[in-house]
Motif scaffolding. Structure first.
Motif, PDB file in Angstrom:
ATOM      1  N   MET A 127       2.057   4.580   1.070  1.00 21.37           N
ATOM      2  CA  MET A 127       1.831   5.328   2.300  1.00 21.37           C
ATOM      3  C   MET A 127       2.198   6.788   2.116  1.00 21.37           C
TER       4      MET A 127
ATOM      5  N   GLY B 165       2.988  -5.937   6.853  1.00 19.64           N
ATOM      6  CA  GLY B 165       2.748  -4.817   7.764  1.00 19.64           C
ATOM      7  C   GLY B 165       3.898  -3.834   7.847  1.00 19.64           C
ATOM      8  N   TYR B 166       5.083  -4.261   7.432  1.00 21.19           N
ATOM      9  CA  TYR B 166       6.242  -3.380   7.493  1.00 21.19           C
ATOM     10  C   TYR B 166       6.192  -2.367   6.365  1.00 21.19           C
ATOM     11  N   ALA B 167       6.746  -1.189   6.608  1.00 19.13           N
ATOM     12  CA  ALA B 167       6.916  -0.214   5.539  1.00 19.13           C
ATOM     13  C   ALA B 167       8.394  -0.163   5.186  1.00 19.13           C
ATOM     14  N   ILE B 168       8.682   0.101   3.918  1.00 22.14           N
ATOM     15  CA  ILE B 168      10.070   0.335   3.515  1.00 22.14           C
ATOM     16  C   ILE B 168      10.093   1.529   2.578  1.00 22.14           C
TER      17      ILE B 168
ATOM     18  N   ILE C  21       0.848  -1.189   0.000  1.00 23.24           N
ATOM     19  CA  ILE C  21       0.000   0.000   0.000  1.00 23.24           C
ATOM     20  C   ILE C  21       0.885   1.241   0.000  1.00 23.24           C
TER      21      ILE C  21
ATOM     22  N   LYS D  22       3.843   0.050   2.279  1.00 26.39           N
ATOM     23  CA  LYS D  22       3.584  -0.863   3.396  1.00 26.39           C
ATOM     24  C   LYS D  22       3.344  -2.247   2.800  1.00 26.39           C
ATOM     25  N   LEU D  23       4.238  -3.174   3.116  1.00 29.77           N
ATOM     26  CA  LEU D  23       4.172  -4.526   2.547  1.00 29.77           C
ATOM     27  C   LEU D  23       3.048  -5.328   3.208  1.00 29.77           C
TER      28      LEU D  23
END
Lengths: 598, 439
Positions: free
Chosen positions: B35, B53-56, B33, B49-50
């Motif tokens: 962000m 749940g983590y964002a990179i 998603i 946001k993978l």
């Protein structure tokens, strides 16, 4: 079977991940405690995390122990985090590179909702450092999904009556988490992968050693089964058993599901009524049952199923009991497929119980004792688990038991538990910086190199030892003979430890001092155990002073000549001369020098 | 914020924040998603946001972006649901002015968003469901930005609520200047007949460990049940989640940047200890009681008042600056017993005090020690200050003296009358005796 593992390894940094506290867990006693409550809150996408809600439903209090050097206001959740520890980030990037993982362009620090109380803030700070990657194993490549850098949680001290005590010294120690893809072929392979990852981590020379510094979580699912995360395996030796038992548990639950379909056909399992049976056990021979309130529940058509063994010493009944324990905090439940004599419950009591709740020969029953509210919650949890039996294994988190079996811990957390840590800015990762990071030798290369100077046994011992950096320094800089250095570090120290000598008090500087003095000719090899025995107990003393006090200085040439002359005069034959002198002065004479003098 | 280039590209592709996207960069493919970007970080890296749940962050240069189906609402959406009042529950009013308490994380800015309708509040703090709530959104601001105008707005809003049949009023507020606001309302609301409770939080309410839950619950209990018809400030009483203190609005100060128990009563005992289960223990018997009398609003304030801290080496010229700007009053935060630099020529503040006083501008003395009272006589230098015309404000806190002088100057221009008013207790700001023990 599908299986992947997650390795959590504490890093040997000087400071914690987001504050200036020491990253070495404390040996001191706690100086104070604080008491906190926590509750479920919405995640970034507006959902409340399921696992978080589960913990909240237990309504617990948390007590946190404070230690002098390892707790500050950051661990107490009374001060915002400081910026991320650069040393830890560098090690994490190094691990990514060793595992062929792609380092992200920008690190986004996230908050992962954790409300078992193990983090004072209610979340763990975590971030993805690398994505993708692989390791080679005997059964082919195993993919790496992600490598994260995160905070260690607090250590649990104890739990009693709705209150859990944690120690804060551990909270915030940097931790690298490596998650593999579900490429693991079988139980033995799982162990191999865990071992291999552990070796690569140790090869960096920048990870903590000792009990609890590395933990494995194992994800397992079987066809028609569910994704189960088994948490907290600390011993490599147990991994095979864990995988094996979990596979059997899930397979059996799939079979039970089939059996239930057969028994129920198109009929639905109705939520059973809870019946109070306190009266029946009023004069019970069992102390366990003479409680304020006894509630029972009939499980229609379940006769025999609760006793079905999933693996040794675990039955469907145990699974029901786990739920009641985890969700209502009861000690356990009693069910009809147990040996009821052991409580003891008489046949007559069972008869009256069955009659009261209307349970026939095809039905099972569950009984709980305690206060009414807890009993109600326990039976609700049991009912929830019974309904799940119709669906087969459930996605859940389980904890490892000492025998390699597992018990229910909490539902599988969702992605809702992660949202941005707004107190820490994102960290841009420069490609130039990444390229400049010096990688350690990989275990295979190191071994090949060491085999040129050491035998296989010593090479294997020293290559992954925490003393390895010291070994390299002594051999490389002082040019002391490799075999002798490795033997001292890996064998002499170990046998002294077994004797009960506190060798763990000898730090790197002290050992370095030992080799320097040796190199200068202060003493001979044979004197080393004596010297170490003394300085281990008195680390303030210098090596040279210990040698003098012990009168273990190496004999000079003049003294040696004198002794040889005296022996010769005394008529000792030249054949036995060396033997005799060595026997008398072993700790002070170098045999090679002696033969030169003679 | 994303860079202009990224914003344009997103627009061209019809991609919005919250959309599912696939990003290809080299041989790497990321799905997740899209962000929003915080004000910090590299504006040329997009945040995804993978599914785990983590964002990179992914550098946008050389990356291909593709819109997938699916969109998520980012952040918190206020509920439209109206909660009906139920007979028998106590009625409280909650006026929201901003700050972290009773707010939700706004993921668009990374900050917090005030949530103000009753059902939002109850969804955050379910315990508030045992009250009937009149909620009013006044403003959403960080308290460091507040001015005298905001205090007036707040006083008006509280006054309006006091006229209803509410049993007490809660004002949610950013913590930094909450003690200024409590002091201001203490002077502006005359003859109070119900509790007016200010509260806030030190840890945002998006985290399970937030102090806001207990602060809100204790405030609601204190506002509805207590007998204290004063402006008070209710916050954590310790680092534990065990109880809150209600502090008198004119005797409280934020004394820590980040701890839960940052607020302390200074030169006074807290009014009460409030437990999350609703129990209230009075710790101070000197307070104004609930009554049926009529409350009145006196919201006049003279804004041209300066609060000046003295320190070694300060330039007394600062007073000329303010006098030049037509300031009407000064509060000095002196050292120790109320000292200002006195004897060295060119460094002494005494001539400035004399000058100001002569020009009819009151100069009030408080202490940067906060704890204890100032004195006009024990040292010769204090006597010089006094003789120059300074008004020594007893055990009044500097911030409170500042707000009080604004209030007083709006009511009198006569120096002697001002002195009398400043040195007479109006709202608990001046105590004749100092308690021996701090609670």
């Amino acid at each position: 079977m599908k299986c992947g593992i997650e390795i959590h390894q504490r890093l040997a940094t000087e400071k914690k991940l987001f504050c200036g506290c020491s990253a070495q867990p404390s040996e001191d006693k706690p100086i104070a405690t604080v008491e906190r409550m926590q509750r479920a809150v919405a995640g970034e996408l507006g959902d409340v995390d399921l696992a978080a809600l589960h913990e909240y439903s237990r309504g617990r209090k948390y007590r946190y122990q404070i230690f002098p050097q390892t707790t500050c206001l950051v661990e107490l959740d009374e001060e915002p985090p400081h910026s991320m520890n650069g040393e830890a980030l560098e090690i994490a990037v190094e691990v990514c590179l060793l595992l062929n993982s792609k380092v992200v362009d920008e690190v986004e620090v996230m908050r992962k909702t954790v409300i078992d109380g193990s983090n004072t803030s209610g979340f763990q700070r975590t971030s993805i450092i690398g994505l993708g990657g692989f390791i080679e194993t005997s059964k082919g490549r195993v993919g790496i999904e992600a490598i994260c850098l995160e905070e260690e949680s607090s250590g649990i001290v104890g739990e009693k009556a709705g209150e859990i005590t944690y120690r804060l010294d551990r909270l915030g120690i940097p931790l690298v988490e490596i998650a593999t893809s579900p490429d693991i072929k079988d139980a033995k392979h799982a162990r191999e992968v865990a071992e291999k990852l552990g070796m690569i981590l140790r090869a960096t020379g920048k990870v903590q050693r000792g009990i609890g510094t590395i933990r494995q979580d194992i994800n397992i699912s079987v066809p028609e089964g569910a994704r189960v995360e088994v948490k907290g395996a600390q011993e490599l030796g147990l991994i095979e058993t864990i995988v094996d038992k979990e596979v059997r548990r899930q397979e059996k639950l799939v079979k039970i599901k089939g059996e239930l379909e057969k028994r129920f056909g198109k009929k639905r399992f109705e939520k059973p009524a809870v019946v109070e049976v306190t009266e029946i056990f009023k004069n019970s021979a069992s102390k366990l049952l003479r409680k304020e309130c006894l509630l029972a529940m009939k499980l229609t058509n379940f006769a025999g199923l609760l006793g079905e063994e999933l693996y040794e010493n675990r039955r469907l009944g145990t699974e029901l009991s786990d739920y009641a324990v985890a969700k209502a905090g009861v000690g356990g439940i009693i069910h009809s497929d147990e040996k009821l004599e052991k409580y003891p419950i008489s046949g007559e009591e069972v008869g009256r119980l069955r009659e009261k709740i209307g349970a026939g020969a095809h039905d099972a029953f569950v009984l709980v004792a305690g206060d009414r509210k807890t009993c109600m919650r326990a039976l609700e949890a049991v009912c929830e688990r019974v309904l799940q039996a119709f669906e087969g294994p459930q996605n859940e988190v389980r904890k490892v038991l000492p025998d390699g079996g597992t018990s229910y811990m909490r539902p599988m957390p969702g992605s809702a538990r992660l949202y941005p840590e707004t107190d820490v800015p994102p960290i841009e990762i420069s490609r130039k910086w990444v390229e400049g990071i010096k990688l350690p030798e990989m275990p295979e290369e190191r071994k090949a190199r060491l085999l040129k100077i050491l035998n296989e046994e010593l090479a294997e011992k020293i290559m992954l030892s925490e003393n390895y950096p010291l070994f390299e320094k002594v051999v490389g800089e002082l040019k002391v003979e490799a075999k002798f250095v490795a033997t001292t570090l890996e064998e002499t120290l170990v046998s002294l430890r077994r004797e009960g000598v506190p060798v763990e008090k000898l730090n790197e500087n002290k050992l370095m001092e030992l080799f320097i003095e040796y190199k200068c000719g202060k003493f001979v090899k044979a004197a080393i155990p004596e010297i170490l025995r003394r300085v281990s107990k008195n680390t303030g003393e210098s090596i040279s002073s210990a040698v003098e006090k012990l009168k273990l200085e190496k004999m000079g040439e003049a003294e040696l000549r004198k002794i040889v002359e005296e022996k010769k005069k005394a008529g000792v034959s030249s054949k036995t001369l060396i033997q005799e002198i060595m026997r008398e002065h072993r700790l002070r004479v170098d045999a090679e020098e002696l033969s030169k003098v003679i | 914020m994303y860079s202009k280039e990224i914003q344009k590209k997103l627009k061209d592709l019809g991609v919005e924040i919250g959309d599912s996207v696939r990003v290809k960069r080299g041989d790497q493919v990321y799905e997740g998603i899209l962000m929003p970007k915080e004000e910090l970080g590299d504006s040329n890296a997009i945040v995804v946001k993978l599914s785990n749940g983590y964002a990179i962050g992914i550098k946008f240069e050389g990356a291909e972006l593709e819109k997938l189906s699916g969109h998520r609402q980012i952040g918190f959406k206020s509920s439209d649901e109206k909660i009906k009042h139920i007979a028998g529950k106590p009625l409280i009013s909650i006026i929201s002015t901003g700050g972290t308490v009773a707010s939700r994380v706004d993921y668009t800015t990374g900050g917090v968003q005030a949530s103000y309708n009753a059902s939002d509040l109850v969804s955050i703090v379910p315990e508030l469901g045992s009250f009937n709530i009149n909620s009013k959104f006044l403003f959403s601001m960080m308290s460091e930005d507040m001015t005298a105008e905001h205090w007036k707005e707040m006083a008006k809003a509280v006054y309006k609520e006091l006229k209803t049949d509410t049993s007490g009023i809660i004002v949610t507020h950013g913590t930094d200047t909450m003690h200024f606001s409590t002091a201001a309302l203490s002077f502006m609301l005359k003859d109070l007949n119900k509790p007016v409770v200010f509260t806030g939080s030190q840890r945002s309410s998006d985290r399970g460990s937030s102090d806001s839950f207990i602060n809100m619950i204790c405030s609601a209990n204190f506002a509805s049940k207590s007998d204290v018809a004063e402006v008070s400030l209710v916050m954590h009483g310790s680092s534990n989640d065990d109880f809150c203190y209600a502090h008198r609005g004119t005797k409280v100060r934020k004394l820590h940047t980040s701890k839960r128990d940052a607020f302390k009563s200074v030169n006074d005992e807290p009014l009460a200890k409030i437990f999350p289960d609703g129990k209230i223990e009075m710790t101070n018997c000197n307070y104004r009681k609930r009554c049926d009398g009529e409350v009145s609003l006196d919201d006049k304030l003279e804004e041209k008042v300066a609060l000046i801290k003295t320190y070694p080496g300060m330039d007394p010229g600062i007073f000329d600056f303010y006098i030049g700007k037509k300031f009407k009053g000064f509060v000095i935060e002196g050292t120790g017993l109320g000292h200002v630099p006195t004897t060295i020529e060119g460094r002494s503040v005494i001539p400035k005090i004399r000058e100001a006083t002569k020009a009819g501008i009151p100069v009030c003395i408080t202490s940067q020690c906060l704890f204890g009272r100032v004195h006009d006589f024990v040292y010769a230098n204090l006597r010089k200050e006094f003789e120059a015309g300074a008004m020594f404000c007893g055990d009044m806190l500097p911030e409170v003296a500042y707000v009080k002088l604004m209030h007083v100057l709006a009511h009198s221009k006569d120096l002697e009358e001002i002195r009398k008013m400043m040195l007479t207790n109006i709202a608990g700001e001046l105590n004749e005796r100092t308690p021996v023990f701090e609670l």
